[in-house]
Motif scaffolding. Structure first.
Motif, short mmCIF file in Angstrom:
data_model
loop_
_atom_site.label_atom_id
_atom_site.label_comp_id
_atom_site.label_asym_id
_atom_site.label_seq_id
_atom_site.Cartn_x
_atom_site.Cartn_y
_atom_site.Cartn_z
N ASP A 404 -9.07 -1.08 2.78
CA ASP A 404 -10.14 -1.60 3.65
C ASP A 404 -11.37 -2.09 2.90
O ASP A 404 -12.46 -2.11 3.46
N PHE A 405 -11.20 -2.54 1.66
CA PHE A 405 -12.32 -3.24 1.00
C PHE A 405 -12.61 -4.54 1.75
O PHE A 405 -13.72 -5.06 1.69
N ALA A 406 -11.60 -5.08 2.44
CA ALA A 406 -11.80 -6.12 3.45
C ALA A 406 -11.65 -5.43 4.80
O ALA A 406 -10.93 -4.44 4.92
N ARG A 407 -12.30 -5.96 5.82
CA ARG A 407 -12.23 -5.33 7.13
C ARG A 407 -11.64 -6.26 8.18
O ARG A 407 -11.97 -6.19 9.35
N ASP A 408 -10.77 -7.15 7.72
CA ASP A 408 -9.99 -7.99 8.61
C ASP A 408 -8.59 -8.06 8.03
O ASP A 408 -8.37 -7.66 6.87
N LYS A 409 -7.65 -8.54 8.80
CA LYS A 409 -6.29 -8.66 8.26
C LYS A 409 -6.33 -9.50 6.99
O LYS A 409 -7.06 -10.47 6.89
N ASP A 410 -5.51 -9.11 6.02
CA ASP A 410 -5.62 -9.68 4.68
C ASP A 410 -4.23 -10.02 4.16
O ASP A 410 -3.51 -9.16 3.66
N ALA A 411 -3.87 -11.31 4.24
CA ALA A 411 -2.56 -11.73 3.77
C ALA A 411 -2.45 -11.65 2.26
O ALA A 411 -1.36 -11.47 1.72
N VAL A 412 -3.56 -11.79 1.55
CA VAL A 412 -3.51 -11.83 0.08
C VAL A 412 -3.05 -10.48 -0.46
O VAL A 412 -2.10 -10.40 -1.24
N GLN A 413 -3.71 -9.39 -0.06
CA GLN A 413 -3.27 -8.08 -0.54
C GLN A 413 -1.90 -7.73 0.02
O GLN A 413 -1.11 -7.04 -0.64
N SER A 414 -1.58 -8.23 1.22
CA SER A 414 -0.26 -7.95 1.80
C SER A 414 0.86 -8.63 1.02
O SER A 414 1.95 -8.06 0.86
N VAL A 415 0.61 -9.85 0.51
CA VAL A 415 1.61 -10.54 -0.31
C VAL A 415 1.96 -9.68 -1.52
O VAL A 415 3.14 -9.50 -1.85
N LEU A 416 0.96 -9.15 -2.17
CA LEU A 416 1.21 -8.34 -3.36
C LEU A 416 2.06 -7.13 -3.04
O LEU A 416 3.03 -6.81 -3.75
N LEU A 417 1.76 -6.42 -1.94
CA LEU A 417 2.53 -5.23 -1.62
C LEU A 417 3.95 -5.58 -1.17
O LEU A 417 4.90 -4.85 -1.48
N LEU A 418 4.11 -6.70 -0.48
CA LEU A 418 5.45 -7.12 -0.07
C LEU A 418 6.31 -7.47 -1.28
O LEU A 418 7.50 -7.12 -1.34
N VAL A 419 5.72 -8.17 -2.24
CA VAL A 419 6.46 -8.50 -3.47
C VAL A 419 6.82 -7.22 -4.21
O VAL A 419 7.96 -7.06 -4.69
N GLU A 420 5.88 -6.29 -4.31
CA GLU A 420 6.15 -5.02 -4.99
C GLU A 420 7.25 -4.24 -4.28
O GLU A 420 8.15 -3.68 -4.92
N ALA A 421 7.21 -4.19 -2.94
CA ALA A 421 8.23 -3.47 -2.18
C ALA A 421 9.60 -4.10 -2.39
O ALA A 421 10.60 -3.39 -2.59
N ALA A 422 9.66 -5.43 -2.36
CA ALA A 422 10.94 -6.11 -2.58
C ALA A 422 11.49 -5.80 -3.97
O ALA A 422 12.70 -5.59 -4.15
N ALA A 423 10.60 -5.79 -4.96
CA ALA A 423 11.03 -5.49 -6.34
C ALA A 423 11.52 -4.04 -6.45
O ALA A 423 12.54 -3.77 -7.10
N TYR A 424 10.80 -3.12 -5.82
CA TYR A 424 11.19 -1.71 -5.87
C TYR A 424 12.56 -1.49 -5.24
O TYR A 424 13.43 -0.83 -5.82
#
Length: 567
Positions: A404-424
Motif C-alpha cells: 500500500d505504498f500506493a493507495r489505488d489499484k496498481d497494475a505495475v506492482q501486480s505485473v511483477l508479482l504475477l511474473v514471479e508467481a508464474a516463474a515459481y
C-alpha cells in the motif's frame, strides 16, 4: 438554463478559442448531439469526472477542466496556507488531450497560489497515488479515462493519503466545484511559474524501489512472458521494474510500447477483452511464452492469459485475484511471515472465490462497496487504528494492490508479482492455469459473468434510473426458479431476509446498488457504472464441477436478463 441557452452562452463568448469554436459550429449541425453536449454540466462525482472530448458543458474540454480545477483550488485554499504549500500533484496518461488538460489544471492551481507538481511526461495512475504520499502533498489529480474508447478522457481526484477521495471529502470538493458557475470566464494566464514544479526521475526511482518490495522470492527465476501496455503509460515503468527485478526473458510487444492515445493496434485498450491480447498472443506463440500480461492505458488494471496447450486462455479478474492470494499467502506461510491480523479486501461484486482461498490460510476477507476508493478508505482508517495488517486488495474488474505504498489499484506492482508467481510455479512443473484448476478442485468451482448495457445520453440515464426504480418497487421473488433468500439494497442500506420476513442495516456507505442472494448460494447484482453510461449486471455461482457451474451460470444469467428486458 436549458441546453439551447447554454449553447448560446458559449457562442456569444468572445474569448472562446478558435479550435473550440470550429468544433462547436460542426456540433450545431446535429441537434441530438448538441443537446447531449449541453443538456447538463459534466458530472463531477466522488471520483472526479469522465466524458467524451469536445465542446460543451457535458464534455471534457479546457473549460470544464478549468472549472473542476478552480473548484478544487477553492477547496484547497479553504483548508489554509499549509494545504496550499503542500500543494497538488498532477499526472496524465497517453490519451487525446491529456497533456493539454494536465497543463490547464496545473496553471489553474498555480494561478491560485497553490504549489503544483506536474509530471513532465506520461505516468500511471498508481504512480500519481504514490507521488502524493511521497511528496506529502495535499491532493492529486490524474488525467485519464482508463480503458474507455479514444474519444473519452477524464479527471480523477486523490486525497492526501494517495487514495481517491472518501465520500465525505468528495462531497465537500463537489460542493466547491458546483459553486463555480461559469467555466468560460476562468483564466489561468497570470499564474506564477515559480508555483509550478516539473517532476520525474526522482519519483520514478522511489516508486521502482517500493515496487520491488512486492517480491516474495529473493532472486528472479527465469520465465518466458510477454508484456504489453496497450499504448498506455506503463510501458517504460514496467520494463524498468522487471529488468531491475532480474527478469531478462520478457518479450515487450514493440508495436504497443509507445504511448499513443489513438490505440491504433487494438479495437479497445481493455485487458478484459481478448482482442487486446491479439498481438501479445502472436509474440507469445513465437517465443513459447508461458504468460501474457496486458495493462490498461493508465496502468492501474492488468489482465493475463496463460498457455493451455496450443492456445492462450484469458483469466478473469476473479480468477487472477484468487491465484495472487494463493501465491502470497502460501509464500508467507512457508516463511513463517503470515500475520495474525492479516486482512484481504474485496468489493461486493467480486467473487467469493478469493475469500475461500484466504480462509484456508486463516485470513479474513472484508467487503467494501464497488470502487477501489473504499479499499483506500479502509487503509486510511488503519493508519490510525492499526487494526489489521494489509495483505491484498482487489476487485473483479482486474484491479489489485499488494503493497500500500500506493493507495489505488496498481497494475505495475501486480505485473511483477504475477511474473514471479508464474516463474515459481514453473519450477514445480505448473503454469498459472494449473494452479487455478487446483484451487477450483480444492474450494469449489466458482463461476462469474458480467453483462454491461450501454445507455448513452439523457435518455439512457433516464432508462437506467427507471430500471433500478422498477426493481425496487417490484422485487424479484426468484431467478431461474431458485428462490431469492436475501436482497441487499445499498440505496436504503437494508438487508432484507425474504424467507424470515425481517431486515437489518448494511454497515456500508449508501450506493445505488441491488444485490440478490439465492437459496443455492448464487448471487446477482446490478448497478449503474460510476464512470461510463452503462448499467452493469454481475452474476456468480458455485458448483461441484465445472460443467455444473457453467450450466447454472447461463441459466441464472438468461433468466435474470429476460426479467430485466420486461421492465
Amino acid at each position: 438554463m436549458n441546453w439551447n441557452e447554454r449553447i448560446k452562452r458559449w457562442l456569444d463568448f468572445e474569448g472562446l478559442d478558435q479550435e473550440t469554436r470550429m468544433s462547436l459550429d460542426l456540433l450545431m449541425e446535429d441537434e441530438k448531439m448538441a443537446e447531449d453536449a449541453f443538456y447538463q454540466d459534466l458530472t463531477f462525482g466522488t471520483g472526479g469526472m469522465r466524458g467524451e472530448i469536445g465542446p460543451g458543458t457535458n464534455r471534457m474540454n479546457i473549460y470544464t477542466v478549468r472549472k473542476a480545477s478552480q473548484g478544487i483550488a477553492d477547496y484547497i485554499k479553504a483548508n489554509g496556507e499549509e494545504a496550499k504549500n503542500r500543494g497538488i500533484v498532477i499526472a496524465y496518461d497517453s490519451r487525446r488531450m491529456s497533456p493539454e488538460f494536465a497543463e490547464e489544471a496545473a496553471k489553474t492551481f498555480a494561478a491560485n497560489g497553490i504549489h503544483t507538481y506536474l509530471y513532465s511526461d506520461t505516468r500511471t495512475t498508481p504512480q500519481l497515488s504514490f507521488s502524493v504520499r511521497y511528496l506529502h502533498a495535499f491532493m492529486g489529480v490524474v488525467i485519464t479515462a482508463s480503458h474507455n474508447p479514444p474519444e473519452y478522457n477524464g479527471y480523477k481526484v486523490y486525497g492526501e493519503d494517495g487514495a481517491q477521495l472518501n465520500l465525505e471529502d468528495a462531497d465537500r470538493v463537489i460542493e466547491f466545484v458546483s459553486r463555480v458557475e461559469d467555466e468560460l470566464v476562468i483564466s489561468n494566464d497570470g499564474y506564477n511559474p515559480e508555483m509550478l514544479v516539473s517532476i520525474g526521475e526522482t519519483l520514478d526511482r522511489a516508486y521502482i524501489q517500493n515496487a520491488l518490495t512486492v517480491c516474495e522470492q529473493s532472486a528472479a527465476t527465469p520465465i518466458q512472458a510477454v508484456f504489453t501496455p496497450l499504448h498506455g503509460a506503463s510501458g517504460s515503468t514496467v520494463k524498468r521494474l522487471l529488468e531491475e527485478a532480474g527478469y531478462s526473458d520478457i518479450v515487450y510487444v514493440p508495436e504497443q510500447m509507445e504511448p499513443d492515445g489513438e490505440f491504433p493496434t487494438v479495437a479497445s485498450p481493455n485487458p478484459e477483452e481478448a482482442g487486446a491480447f491479439e498481438l501479445a498472443m502472436r509474440y507469445g506463440k513465437d517465443s513459447g511464452a508461458d504468460l501474457l500480461v496486458a495493462v490498461d492505458p493508465d496502468g492501474d488494471r492488468v489482465g493475463i492469459a496463460v498457455s493451455n496447450g496450443d492456445h492462450y486462455e484469458l483469466l478473469s479478474g476473479n480468477q487472477t485475484g484468487a491465484i495472487l492470494i494463493e501465491y502470497l499467502l502460501s509464500q508467507k506461510k512457508s516463511k513463517g511471515e503470515l500475520p495474525d491480523k492479516g486482512r484481504i479486501f474485496k468489493t461486493i461484486v467480486t467473487s467469493e472465490f478469493g475469500r475461500a482461498v484466504g480462509e484456508a490460510y486463516g485470513v479474513q476477507t472484508a467487503d467494501v462497496l464497488t470502487g477501489f476508493k473504499f479499499i483506500g478508505e479502509k487503509l486510511r482508517e488503519n493508519d490510525l487504528t492499526g487494526e489489521f495488517e494489509f495483505l491484498f486488495g482487489y476487485e473483479e474488474s482486474y484491479g489489485y494492490l499488494i503493497r500500500d505504498f500506493a493507495r489505488d489499484k496498481d497494475a505495475v506492482q501486480s505485473v511483477l508479482l504475477l511474473v514471479e508467481a508464474a516463474a515459481y510455479y514453473k519450477t514445480q512443473g505448473k503454469n498459472l492455469r494449473d494452479v487455478l484448476i487446483e484451487l477450483y478442485n480444492r474450494h469449489g468451482w466458482y463461476r462469474e459473468a458480467l453483462v454491461s448495457v450501454t445507455k448513452k445520453g439523457a435518455d439512457g440515464a433516464r432508462e437506467i434510473s427507471a430500471l433500478l426504480n422498477s426493481m425496487r418497487e417490484l422485487p424479484l421473488q426468484s431467478i431461474a426458479g431458485i428462490r431469492v433468500s436475501t436482497i441487499e439494497d445499498y440505496e436504503t442500506q437494508n438487508r432484507i431476509f425474504t424467507d424470515l420476513e425481517k431486515s437489518e442495516k448494511i454497515e456500508l456507505p449508501q450506493a445505488n446498488v441491488l444485490k440478490y442472494f439465492l437459496e443455492d448460494g448464487s448471487w446477482v447484482c446490478l448497478r449503474p457504472s460510476g464512470t461510463e453510461p452503462k448499467v452493469k449486471f454481475y452474476f456468480s455461482v458455485k458448483g461441484s464441477t465445472e460443467q455444473e457451474s457453467d450450466e447454472k451460470l447461463e441459466l441464472i444469467k438468461d433468466s435474470f436478463l429476460d426479467e430485466v428486458n420486461k421492465r
